[in-house]
Design a protein around this motif. Structure first.
Motif, PDB file in Angstrom:
ATOM      1  N   GLN A 116      10.235   1.276   1.520  1.00 36.09           N
ATOM      2  CA  GLN A 116       9.576   2.566   1.744  1.00 36.09           C
ATOM      3  C   GLN A 116       9.997   3.517   0.633  1.00 36.09           C
ATOM      4  OE1 GLN A 116       9.925   4.025   5.720  1.00 36.09           O
ATOM      5  NE2 GLN A 116       8.479   5.706   5.392  1.00 36.09           N
ATOM      6  N   LEU A 117       9.041   3.882  -0.218  1.00 35.96           N
ATOM      7  CA  LEU A 117       9.328   4.716  -1.382  1.00 35.96           C
ATOM      8  C   LEU A 117       9.338   6.197  -1.030  1.00 35.96           C
ATOM      9  CD1 LEU A 117       7.026   2.867  -3.948  1.00 35.96           C
ATOM     10  CD2 LEU A 117       9.439   2.416  -3.413  1.00 35.96           C
ATOM     11  N   ALA A 118       8.584   6.580  -0.014  1.00 36.18           N
ATOM     12  CA  ALA A 118       8.473   7.962   0.444  1.00 36.18           C
ATOM     13  C   ALA A 118       8.050   7.895   1.906  1.00 36.18           C
ATOM     14  CB  ALA A 118       7.443   8.724  -0.398  1.00 36.18           C
ATOM     15  N   PRO A 119       8.026   9.036   2.612  1.00 27.83           N
ATOM     16  CA  PRO A 119       7.677   8.988   4.043  1.00 27.83           C
ATOM     17  C   PRO A 119       6.368   8.264   4.351  1.00 27.83           C
ATOM     18  CG  PRO A 119       8.564  11.136   3.495  1.00 27.83           C
ATOM     19  CD  PRO A 119       8.444  10.391   2.203  1.00 27.83           C
ATOM     20  N   ASN A 120       5.397   8.328   3.442  1.00 21.39           N
ATOM     21  CA  ASN A 120       4.102   7.686   3.697  1.00 21.39           C
ATOM     22  C   ASN A 120       3.681   6.748   2.571  1.00 21.39           C
ATOM     23  OD1 ASN A 120       3.376   9.002   6.264  1.00 21.39           O
ATOM     24  ND2 ASN A 120       3.372  10.877   5.047  1.00 21.39           N
ATOM     25  N   THR A 121       4.646   6.199   1.853  1.00 22.53           N
ATOM     26  CA  THR A 121       4.350   5.307   0.728  1.00 22.53           C
ATOM     27  C   THR A 121       5.236   4.073   0.807  1.00 22.53           C
ATOM     28  OG1 THR A 121       3.805   7.230  -0.649  1.00 22.53           O
ATOM     29  CG2 THR A 121       4.140   5.126  -1.786  1.00 22.53           C
ATOM     30  N   TRP A 122       4.634   2.884   0.593  1.00 20.91           N
ATOM     31  CA  TRP A 122       5.374   1.631   0.709  1.00 20.91           C
ATOM     32  C   TRP A 122       5.090   0.717  -0.481  1.00 20.91           C
ATOM     33  CZ3 TRP A 122       2.887   4.110   4.601  1.00 20.91           C
ATOM     34  CH2 TRP A 122       3.642   4.489   5.708  1.00 20.91           C
ATOM     35  N   GLU A 176       1.366  -1.517  -3.699  1.00 24.32           N
ATOM     36  CA  GLU A 176       1.875  -0.220  -3.281  1.00 24.32           C
ATOM     37  C   GLU A 176       0.755   0.544  -2.583  1.00 24.32           C
ATOM     38  OE1 GLU A 176       3.773   1.987  -6.358  1.00 24.32           O
ATOM     39  OE2 GLU A 176       5.243   0.413  -6.790  1.00 24.32           O
ATOM     40  N   ALA A 196      -0.318   3.964   0.181  1.00 26.49           N
ATOM     41  CA  ALA A 196       0.060   5.263   0.735  1.00 26.49           C
ATOM     42  C   ALA A 196      -0.869   5.583   1.899  1.00 26.49           C
ATOM     43  CB  ALA A 196      -0.025   6.352  -0.326  1.00 26.49           C
TER      44      ALA A 196
END
Length: 266
Positions: free
Chosen positions: A174-180, A232, A234
């Protein structure tokens, strides 16, 4: 889930239970007799193991009390599927995603399909028997969390394998709260680590994804030789200015996934 045969049924006939395991690599179905509701505790604790079955199970949501759309659109789909596969088809209670009615679920792989016209519903089962997914109506697999379903969708839309057992997750970051950042094994035979991530579908999930251009045959052939890819994705909320189901009111909000970088070999 509660299930019943399409059409008339004998309410005095003995009831049965079915236990389905959709975990990747452990897909299975077991059936047994249900003398009373309390017996389900014996099933869940493993006291009653039931009888293993190699026959798949096809569910069509016709639960009109939750949303009339599921009954209005689901029953014609259930009729068409039952005509082709009478021993495998069941009407079922709510599976989530009313806006995708009619909803079809193929077990044990937990494949969710939506907006399936009666004229095409038997095709889903036929392709499933061949070990393949029909991308046009595919919502995703309930064996994986939504962001993995989205990554798999973009990979298939880009020309990677439509095999049911392909594109399993090897690693998820998980790169950010809504990004994988999702790594997928492109071939069913690719060895996966025992800690490959899995999860459960949330009630109203379904992968809404941005359109992806078709892939030329020569490029698809090159992709077929790749063992592991990185995708990736989002997620963001989208407002729909209209009622999405028979029971809902406008406006509606849905989660949509987008591909945020080019798919590449890991």
């Amino acid at each position: 889930m509660l299930i019943r045969r399409y059409g008339r049924h004998d309410r005095n006939a003995p009831r049965r239970w079915a236990f389905v395991d959709s975990r990747p690599g452990q897909e299975s179905i077991r059936w047994g007799e249900l003398p009373g509701d309390e017996h389900l505790l014996d099933v869940l604790t493993g006291k009653d193991q039931g009888t293993p079955s190699t026959e798949p199970v096809y569910l069509v949501c016709t639960h009109g009390r939750h949303d009339a759309c599921c009954a209005v659109w689901g029953r014609p789909a259930a009729a068409a599927l039952a005509a082709a596969y009478p021993d495998r088809t069941w009407e079922c209670s709510h599976v989530g995603g009313d806006r995708f009615a009619p909803n079809v679920v193929l077990l044990p792989h937990s494949l969710f399909y939506g907006h399936v016209p009666p004229s095409r519903v038997a095709e889903l089962a036929t392709r499933y028997e061949d070990g393949l997914i029909v991308l046009e109506f595919f919502r995703g697999s309930g064996a994986f969390p939504p962001h993995v379903q989205a990554a798999q969708h973009f990979a298939r839309a880009a020309g990677y394998s439509l095999a049911v057992d392909a594109l399993r997750p090897i690693a998820i970051h998980q790169l950010a709260p809504n990004t994988w950042h999702v790594r997928l094994a492109t071939h069913p035979q690719t060895q996966l680590p025992s800690h490959a991530a899995t999860g459960r579908r949330d009630r109203a999930s379904g992968v809404l994804a941005s359109p992806t251009a078709s892939v030329p045959p020569d490029q698809a052939a090159n992709q077929a030789s790749v063992d592991v890819i990185t995708v990736e994705v989002a997620a963001h909320l989208v407002t729909i200015d209209g009622a999405m189901t028979c029971a809902s009111k406008a406006p509606g909000r849905v989660r949509q996934f987008t591909l945020i970088s080019q798919i590449h070999a890991a």
